[in-house]
Design a protein around this motif. Structure first.
Motif, PDB file in Angstrom:
ATOM      1  N   LEU A 470       0.823  -0.954   0.181  1.00  0.00           N
ATOM      2  CA  LEU A 470       0.052  -0.060  -0.001  1.00  0.00           C
ATOM      3  C   LEU A 470       0.804   1.307   0.178  1.00  0.00           C
ATOM      4  O   LEU A 470       1.862   1.266   0.799  1.00  0.00           O
ATOM      5  N   VAL A 471       0.655   2.092  -0.952  1.00  0.00           N
ATOM      6  CA  VAL A 471       1.370   3.315  -0.901  1.00  0.00           C
ATOM      7  C   VAL A 471       0.525   4.547  -1.023  1.00  0.00           C
ATOM      8  O   VAL A 471      -0.536   4.651  -1.653  1.00  0.00           O
ATOM      9  N   ALA A 472       0.658   5.580   0.098  1.00  0.00           N
ATOM     10  CA  ALA A 472      -0.074   6.620   0.109  1.00  0.00           C
ATOM     11  C   ALA A 472       0.463   7.995   0.183  1.00  0.00           C
ATOM     12  O   ALA A 472       1.585   8.053   0.899  1.00  0.00           O
ATOM     13  N   GLY A 473      -0.185   8.652  -0.284  1.00  0.00           N
ATOM     14  CA  GLY A 473       0.578  10.305  -0.102  1.00  0.00           C
ATOM     15  C   GLY A 473      -0.336  11.199   0.591  1.00  0.00           C
ATOM     16  O   GLY A 473      -1.463  11.458   0.045  1.00  0.00           O
ATOM     17  N   GLY A 474      -0.119  11.821   1.909  1.00  0.00           N
ATOM     18  CA  GLY A 474      -0.869  12.222   2.737  1.00  0.00           C
ATOM     19  C   GLY A 474      -2.217  11.892   3.077  1.00  0.00           C
ATOM     20  O   GLY A 474      -2.460  10.711   3.489  1.00  0.00           O
ATOM     21  N   LYS A 509       4.072  15.473   4.647  1.00  0.00           N
ATOM     22  CA  LYS A 509       5.009  16.534   4.515  1.00  0.00           C
ATOM     23  C   LYS A 509       5.686  16.940   5.963  1.00  0.00           C
ATOM     24  O   LYS A 509       6.909  17.091   5.866  1.00  0.00           O
ATOM     25  N   LYS A 510       4.863  17.011   6.928  1.00  0.00           N
ATOM     26  CA  LYS A 510       5.262  17.290   8.309  1.00  0.00           C
ATOM     27  C   LYS A 510       5.120  16.153   9.264  1.00  0.00           C
ATOM     28  O   LYS A 510       4.418  15.203   9.093  1.00  0.00           O
ATOM     29  N   SER A 511       5.810  16.182  10.285  1.00  0.00           N
ATOM     30  CA  SER A 511       5.731  14.987  11.448  1.00  0.00           C
ATOM     31  C   SER A 511       4.217  15.179  12.019  1.00  0.00           C
ATOM     32  O   SER A 511       3.699  13.979  12.216  1.00  0.00           O
ATOM     33  N   GLN A 512       3.741  16.204  12.107  1.00  0.00           N
ATOM     34  CA  GLN A 512       2.089  16.349  12.559  1.00  0.00           C
ATOM     35  C   GLN A 512       1.182  15.370  11.649  1.00  0.00           C
ATOM     36  O   GLN A 512       0.208  15.181  12.194  1.00  0.00           O
ATOM     37  N   ASP A 513       1.789  15.359  10.288  1.00  0.00           N
ATOM     38  CA  ASP A 513       0.841  14.430   9.582  1.00  0.00           C
ATOM     39  C   ASP A 513       0.649  13.151   9.776  1.00  0.00           C
ATOM     40  O   ASP A 513      -0.134  12.353   9.283  1.00  0.00           O
ATOM     41  N   ILE A 514       1.856  12.732  10.658  1.00  0.00           N
ATOM     42  CA  ILE A 514       1.704  11.091  10.972  1.00  0.00           C
ATOM     43  C   ILE A 514       0.435  10.917  11.822  1.00  0.00           C
ATOM     44  O   ILE A 514       0.001   9.758  12.004  1.00  0.00           O
ATOM     45  N   VAL A 542       8.745  11.616   5.958  1.00  0.00           N
ATOM     46  CA  VAL A 542       8.410  12.853   6.233  1.00  0.00           C
ATOM     47  C   VAL A 542       9.681  13.894   5.440  1.00  0.00           C
ATOM     48  O   VAL A 542      10.616  13.846   5.827  1.00  0.00           O
ATOM     49  N   THR A 543       8.802  14.471   4.300  1.00  0.00           N
ATOM     50  CA  THR A 543       9.524  15.053   3.531  1.00  0.00           C
ATOM     51  C   THR A 543      10.142  16.368   3.615  1.00  0.00           C
ATOM     52  O   THR A 543      11.378  16.772   3.378  1.00  0.00           O
ATOM     53  N   GLN A 544       9.463  17.131   4.442  1.00  0.00           N
ATOM     54  CA  GLN A 544       9.591  18.529   4.919  1.00  0.00           C
ATOM     55  C   GLN A 544      10.367  18.867   6.112  1.00  0.00           C
ATOM     56  O   GLN A 544      10.537  20.063   6.397  1.00  0.00           O
ATOM     57  N   GLU A 545      10.967  17.991   6.878  1.00  0.00           N
ATOM     58  CA  GLU A 545      11.663  18.116   8.033  1.00  0.00           C
ATOM     59  C   GLU A 545      12.919  17.032   8.194  1.00  0.00           C
ATOM     60  O   GLU A 545      12.855  16.318   7.715  1.00  0.00           O
ATOM     61  N   GLN A 546      13.704  17.579   8.880  1.00  0.00           N
ATOM     62  CA  GLN A 546      14.946  16.977   8.917  1.00  0.00           C
ATOM     63  C   GLN A 546      14.683  16.068  10.294  1.00  0.00           C
ATOM     64  O   GLN A 546      13.678  15.883  10.844  1.00  0.00           O
ATOM     65  N   ARG A 547      15.724  14.941  10.449  1.00  0.00           N
ATOM     66  CA  ARG A 547      15.473  14.036  11.483  1.00  0.00           C
ATOM     67  C   ARG A 547      15.158  14.865  12.840  1.00  0.00           C
ATOM     68  O   ARG A 547      15.804  15.662  13.222  1.00  0.00           O
ATOM     69  N   GLY A 675       7.374  -1.347  23.027  1.00  0.00           N
ATOM     70  CA  GLY A 675       8.149  -1.289  21.812  1.00  0.00           C
ATOM     71  C   GLY A 675       7.664  -2.024  20.765  1.00  0.00           C
ATOM     72  O   GLY A 675       8.217  -2.458  19.894  1.00  0.00           O
ATOM     73  N   ASP A 676       6.388  -1.941  20.515  1.00  0.00           N
ATOM     74  CA  ASP A 676       5.847  -2.731  19.482  1.00  0.00           C
ATOM     75  C   ASP A 676       5.678  -1.646  18.096  1.00  0.00           C
ATOM     76  O   ASP A 676       5.066  -2.258  17.251  1.00  0.00           O
ATOM     77  N   LEU A 677       6.363  -0.565  18.157  1.00  0.00           N
ATOM     78  CA  LEU A 677       6.640   0.032  16.732  1.00  0.00           C
ATOM     79  C   LEU A 677       8.133   0.179  16.515  1.00  0.00           C
ATOM     80  O   LEU A 677       8.388   0.791  15.573  1.00  0.00           O
ATOM     81  N   GLU A 678       8.959  -0.806  17.165  1.00  0.00           N
ATOM     82  CA  GLU A 678      10.271  -0.705  16.842  1.00  0.00           C
ATOM     83  C   GLU A 678      10.657  -1.220  15.526  1.00  0.00           C
ATOM     84  O   GLU A 678      11.350  -0.832  14.841  1.00  0.00           O
ATOM     85  N   GLU A 679       9.618  -2.136  14.849  1.00  0.00           N
ATOM     86  CA  GLU A 679      10.010  -2.958  13.557  1.00  0.00           C
ATOM     87  C   GLU A 679       9.327  -2.004  12.720  1.00  0.00           C
ATOM     88  O   GLU A 679       9.614  -2.348  11.211  1.00  0.00           O
ATOM     89  N   HIS A 680       8.720  -0.710  12.741  1.00  0.00           N
ATOM     90  CA  HIS A 680       8.218  -0.026  11.646  1.00  0.00           C
ATOM     91  C   HIS A 680       9.393   1.265  11.638  1.00  0.00           C
ATOM     92  O   HIS A 680      10.149   1.474  12.512  1.00  0.00           O
ATOM     93  N   GLU A 681       9.274   1.832  10.368  1.00  0.00           N
ATOM     94  CA  GLU A 681      10.441   2.707  10.108  1.00  0.00           C
ATOM     95  C   GLU A 681       9.890   4.145  10.040  1.00  0.00           C
ATOM     96  O   GLU A 681       8.627   4.527   9.498  1.00  0.00           O
ATOM     97  N   ILE A 682      10.588   5.148  10.115  1.00  0.00           N
ATOM     98  CA  ILE A 682      10.359   6.600   9.774  1.00  0.00           C
ATOM     99  C   ILE A 682      11.650   7.265   9.312  1.00  0.00           C
ATOM    100  O   ILE A 682      12.838   6.979   9.955  1.00  0.00           O
ATOM    101  N   HIS A 683      11.447   7.961   8.221  1.00  0.00           N
ATOM    102  CA  HIS A 683      12.682   8.695   7.414  1.00  0.00           C
ATOM    103  C   HIS A 683      12.382   9.909   7.329  1.00  0.00           C
ATOM    104  O   HIS A 683      11.092  10.407   6.957  1.00  0.00           O
ATOM    105  N   TYR A 684      13.339  10.940   7.250  1.00  0.00           N
ATOM    106  CA  TYR A 684      13.132  12.307   7.228  1.00  0.00           C
ATOM    107  C   TYR A 684      13.969  12.909   6.384  1.00  0.00           C
ATOM    108  O   TYR A 684      15.043  12.376   5.860  1.00  0.00           O
TER     109      TYR A 684
END
Length: 751
Positions: A470-474, A509-514, A542-547, A675-684
Motif C-alpha cells: 500500500l502506497v499513500a501520499g498525505g 510533509k510534516k511530522s504532525q501529519d503522522i 516525512v519529506t519537509q523536516e529533518q531528522r 516497543g511494538d513500533l520498533e519494527e516500523h520505520e520513519i525517515h526524514y
C-alpha cells in the motif's frame, strides 16, 4: 444425550436439520459427526448452485450486451436498413407501434444488462466472500502507458478504447460510403456536389456524437451502477465519462459547424437558424442543444472546475435542457438509441435524492493536529459496504447544494453501527466545516448532514494476492485505512485469507501529519495479539523536516492524544439508510421500463390517431418526441413514488436506532510503554525511492503475486505504475512463474 426442542418451522434443509425437535446427537459420537458432514454437504450444494446461477447470469449479460453492440455495428449497413424498414412497417399494426420495436431493440438491452447485473450482484453478495476462488493476478488491469495526457492507461482501457475508435470509424465509413454511392442532388437544397458531400459528412459526425452520448451517462451511475459489474471504482469510471463527453462535444461541434458553413455559403443562415419546422430535424433545437453542451463542457474543464466548483456544479445540471432539445432535434427514433442510459441515470438520480432527503447528524468529531477531521456518523446495523467505498456528504448549514465525496475509513464488519470519514480542511467548504466544529461556543450543537452512499466495488480483489503493498501520499491514506480494517477483521475472525505480508508506505510533509495514521496503530496491536506482527510493516517518510530526536513511538504517543467532540443528536432520528438492495433496484428498472412502454403505446394511439382523424395534415415531427418525454416522466414518477413509500416504511422501523457508543477511545497510552513500533520505520528529509522499495518487497515477503494499491498525487501514481508496468507479466503465458508479478490499482481521492 441432549434433545433440541426448537419448534421454529423452516423450509431450508440446513436450517431444518439444525432446528428439528426430533434431532438427537451423542457428544463426540458418530451421529454428531454424520450430522456435521450432512450440514457441510448441504452448504457445499447450496454454494455450488449459487455459483452456477451466477455463471449463467454472467453469460446472459455478455450475450445481451453483445447483441446490443451488434445492432450498432449492423445499423449503418444496407441490409439492416431494408430489414428494419420492413420490421417497422409490420410493427405499426401492433398496440405499441414502431415505438415498441425501437425501444425493445435499441433501448431495452442496456436496461436488461442492468437488471440481470443487479440479480448477479445480489447472488454474489450472498456468497461468502472468503470462499471465493483465487484468481490469477495476471490481467489487463496493469498499466501499459504511464505518461500521457489521459493519465495512466491500462491494457484493458487501451483495448476497449481501440475497439470503440474502430467502431466509430466503421460507422462513419459505412454511412459516408452509402451516402456517396446513391447521392442525388436535392433541388430544394440547391447545393453543388461538393457542398452536398460536405453536408453529408457533417450529418454523419452527428451520428458519432450520438454513439458517444449512448454511453455517456453509464460511467457516472452510483446506485444503478454498471461499473460494479466490472469491478471498477466509481472515481475511476468518472474519467470515462469525461472522455466520452469530450468526444461527444467534439463531434457535435463538427456537425453543427459544417451545417452552419453550408448555410453561410448559400446565404441562408438567417432563414435557417431560428427555424422550428414541423417536419424533419428541428434546427433551432439542435442549436440550443449544441450551445448547452458547449457550456457544460467548458465549465467542466479542470482549470474551471477546480477554481470555480460551484459554477461547474450548477451548469452541469443543464444536461436536462441538452437532452430535451437533443430529442427534438434528432427525433424519437434516434433518441431510442440513447434512451437506455438516460432511463437508468434518471432512476439513479431520483433514488439518490430520496436517500439524501433524510438528514442524519454527526455523532462525534476527532480533530487531528494536521487540520484533519475524522467524523463519525450513525448507520443501521445491517448496512454493509466494501473497503475503499466513498460517501457523498452535504452539510446544509454550510451549503444547501454542495455535495463532496469522501473515502470511508471504517469497516462495516468492525464498526457495526457507525461509519467514519477523514477530511483534510484546506478548501473553502472544508475550512468552513473545520471552523463550524472547532468553534468554542455551543460545543454540544447538533450538526445535520445529508449522505449519499456508500458506493464501493463489489469484490475484495486485494484479498486474493500473496502479498499487499500500500502506497499513500498525505490524505490518500484514508481509503487504505479501510483496507487494513477489513484485513484485521478477517484475521481476527479466522477467515481464509491468502495475504501473508502487508507493507504500508506513507509519505507526508510534516511530522504532525503522522496523526493521519492514528487508526492504524490499534490494527497493529490487533495483529500483535494474534501473533501476526510480522504480517504488516509501516514505513513513514516525512519529506519537509529533518531528522527528529523523538522516536516513532514517542511521536505516535504524542499525536494520539487528540481532541474529541461529541455532538447533540436530537436534531435527527435517522441513520444513513444506504442504497436499496440489488433485487429492489432490478425490480425498479424493470417496473419503470414496463410502465413506460405501456404509457408510450397508450399515448401514441390516443394522441396521434386523434390528430389523424381531425386533420389530413402530417403530424409535426416533434409530437412523438413530446409523447416520449411525457411517458418517460410519468413512468419515473410512478416508480419513485413506489420507492418513497417502501423507504418510508423501512425508515419508520429504524427511527431511534442510535448507537450507544458515540465516541471512540482516542488515547493510546499503551503504546508509550511497549516497543511494538520498533519494527516500523520513519525517515526524514527525502521522498521514498519507490522503485527500490517495490523491488525489495517481494524478496522480503516471499510472495509471487503482489497487489499494489496507490492513492496519492499524480507523480506518485505514475512512478508506481511505471514500475508495475515493467514488472508485470501481462498476458504472457510463458512468463516465469518464479518471478514476482505486480498488479497495479490506483485510487483517486479527487473527483
Amino acid at each position: 444425550m441432549q434433545l433440541l426442542t426448537d419448534t421454529t418451522p423452516t423450509t431450508d434443509l440446513t436450517t431444518g436439520l439444525q432446528n428439528s425437535k426430533f434431532l438427537f446427537y451423542l457428544q463426540g459420537g458418530p451421529v454428531q459427526q454424520g450430522y456435521i458432514l450432512l450440514l457441510k454437504s448441504c452448504e457445499e450444494t447450496n454454494v455450488a448452485m449459487a455459483s452456477t446461477l451466477v455463471l449463467v447470469l454472467k453469460v446472459l449479460m455478455i450475450l445481451v450486451f453483445a447483441s446490443w453492440v451488434c445492432v450498432w455495428i449492423l445499423k449503418p449497413t444496407e441490409i439492416w436498413t431494408k430489414s428494419w424498414r420492413t420490421a417497422e412497417e409490420r410493427a405499426r399494426t401492433t398496440f405499441f407501434g414502431y415505438n415498441g420495436l425501437d425501444f425493445v431493440v435499441y433501448s431495452f438491452p442496456i436496461i436488461a444488462v442492468a437488471i440481470i447485473g443487479f440479480v448477479h450482484l445480489h447472488l454474489k453478495d450472498e456468497e461468502p466472500r472468503f470462499r471465493r476462488t483465487r484468481f490469477s493476478i495476471i490481467s489487463l488491469s496493469n498499466p501499459v502507458i504511464v505518461h500521457s495526457p489521459l493519465g495512466v492507461l491500462s491494457g484493458g482501457e487501451i483495448l476497449v478504447g481501440a475497439l470503440f475508435f474502430l467502431f466509430l470509424a466503421w460507422t462513419f465509413y459505412a454511412h459516408i460510403s452509402n451516402d456517396f454511392q446513391k447521392m442525388e442532388p436535392v433541388k430544394s437544397l440547391k447545393l453543388n456536389v461538393w457542398q452536398l458531400k460536405l453536408m453529408k459528412v457533417g450529418i454523419r459526425f452527428g451520428l458519432l456524437a450520438e454513439a458517444c452520448l449512448a454511453l455517456l451517462l453509464l460511467p457516472i451511475l452510483r446506485r444503478m451502477a454498471l461499473f460494479r459489474l466490472l469491478g471498477l471504482q466509481f472515481e475511476a469510471s468518472v474519467r470515462y465519462h469525461v472522455w466520452l463527453g469530450t468526444a461527444m462535444v467534439f463531434f457535435a461541434t463538427l456537425h453543427g459547424s459544417i451545417i452552419l458553413f453550408i448555410w453561410g455559403v448559400k446565404n441562408s443562415i438567417q432563414d435557417k437558424v431560428g427555424l422550428w419546422q414541423k417536419t424533419g430535424r428541428v434546427y433551432l433545437a439542435g442549436e440550443i442543444g449544441l450551445a448547452t453542451g458547449l457550456v457544460i463542457w467548458i465549465t467542466s474543464l479542470p482549470q474551471v472546475r477546480r477554481r470555480q466548483f460551484e459554477l461547474f456544479y450548477y451548469t452541469h445540471h443543464l444536461y436536462v435542457i441538452f437532452l430535451v432539445f437533443f430529442s427534438f432535434h434528432a427525433g424519437d427514433r434516434h433518441f431510442y438509441m440513447i434512451f437506455g442510459g438516460i432511463l437508468l441515470f434518471a432512476l439513479d438520480k431520483l433514488l439518490r435524492i430520496i436517500q439524501s432527503r433524510a438528514v442524519t447528524c454527526v455523532l462525534s468529531a476527532r480533530i487531528l493536529p494536521c487540520k484533519v477531521l475524522e467524523l463519525t456518523l450513525p448507520k443501521p446495523f445491517g448496512l454493509k459496504y466494501t473497503p475503499t467505498s466513498i460517501i457523498f456528504m452535504k452539510i446544509p448549514s454550510i451549503s444547501k447544494f454542495e455535495w463532496h465525496p469522501f473515502s470511508v475509513t471504517s469497516s462495516s464488519n468492525v464498526d457495526e453501527d457507525t461509519i467514519s470519514v477523514m477530511i483534510r480542511c484546506d478548501g473553502g467548504w472544508t475550512s468552513n466545516l473545520y471552523n463550524l466544529i472547532t468553534s468554542d461556543a455551543d460545543q454540544m450543537k447538533c450538526i445535520p448532514v445529508a449522505v449519499e452512499g456508500p458506493y464501493g466495488p463489489d469484490s475484495l480483489n486485494f484479498l486474493r494476492c500473496d502479498s499487499l503493498l500500500l502506497v499513500a501520499g498525505g490524505i490518500g491514506i484514508t481509503p487504505l485505512i479501510s483496507i487494513l480494517q477489513e484485513i484485521s477483521y478477517i484475521h481476527g475472525s479466522n477467515k481464509n485469507s491468502l495475504l501473508s505480508n502487508i507493507q504500508l508506505i506513507c509519505v507526508v510533509k510534516k511530522s504532525q501529519d503522522i496523526s493521519l495514521l492514528n487508526p492504524i496503530w490499534p490494527i497493529l496491536q490487533n495483529f500483535q495479539s494474534q501473533e501476526l506482527v510480522h504480517a504488516i510493516k509501516v514505513k513513514i517518510f516525512v519529506t519537509q523536516e529533518q531528522r527528529s530526536s523523538r522516536t516513532l513511538g514517542e511521536l505516535v504517543n504524542e499525536l494520539s492524544h487528540v481532541q474529541t467532540i461529541d455532538f447533540d443528536t436530537k436534531c435527527s432520528n435517522y441513520t444513513i439508510s444506504g442504497p436499496e438492495n440489488f433485487l429492489w433496484m432490478a425490480a425498479i428498472a424493470g417496473f419503470c421500463s414496463i410502465v413506460f412502454l405501456i404509457l408510450l403505446g397508450c399515448l401514441s394511439r390516443t394522441i396521434l390517431n386523434s390528430e389523424k382523424r381531425a386533420s389530413d395534415k402530417k403530424t409535426p415531427s416533434w409530437v412523438p418526441d413530446l409523447i416520449l418525454i411525457c411517458s418517460f416522466a410519468i413512468a419515473t414518477t410512478c416508480t419513485i413514488l413506489a420507492t418513497v413509500i417502501s423507504r418510508w416504511r423501512k425508515m419508520k422501523s429504524e427511527i431511534s436506532q442510535k448507537p450507544t457508543k458515540q465516541a471512540k477511545e482516542v488515547e493510546i497510552s499503551c503504546l508509550e510503554a511497549r516497543g511494538d513500533l520498533e519494527e516500523h520505520e520513519i525517515h526524514y528529509g527525502h521522498r521514498p525511492n519507490l522503485r527500490d522499495l517495490l523491488s525489495q518487497f517481494p524478496i522480503q515477503s516471499g510472495g509471487s503475486d503482489v497487489g499494489v494499491i496507490v492513492c496519492g498525487p499524480e507523480s506518485m501514481n505514475e512512478s508506481v505504475a511505471s514500475f508495475c508496468r515493467q514488472n508485470s507479466q501481462g498476458l504472457n503465458i510463458c512468463a516465469n512463474k518464479r518471478k514476482p508479478n505486480f498488479s497495479f490499482h490506483s485510487l483517486n481521492f479527487a473527483l
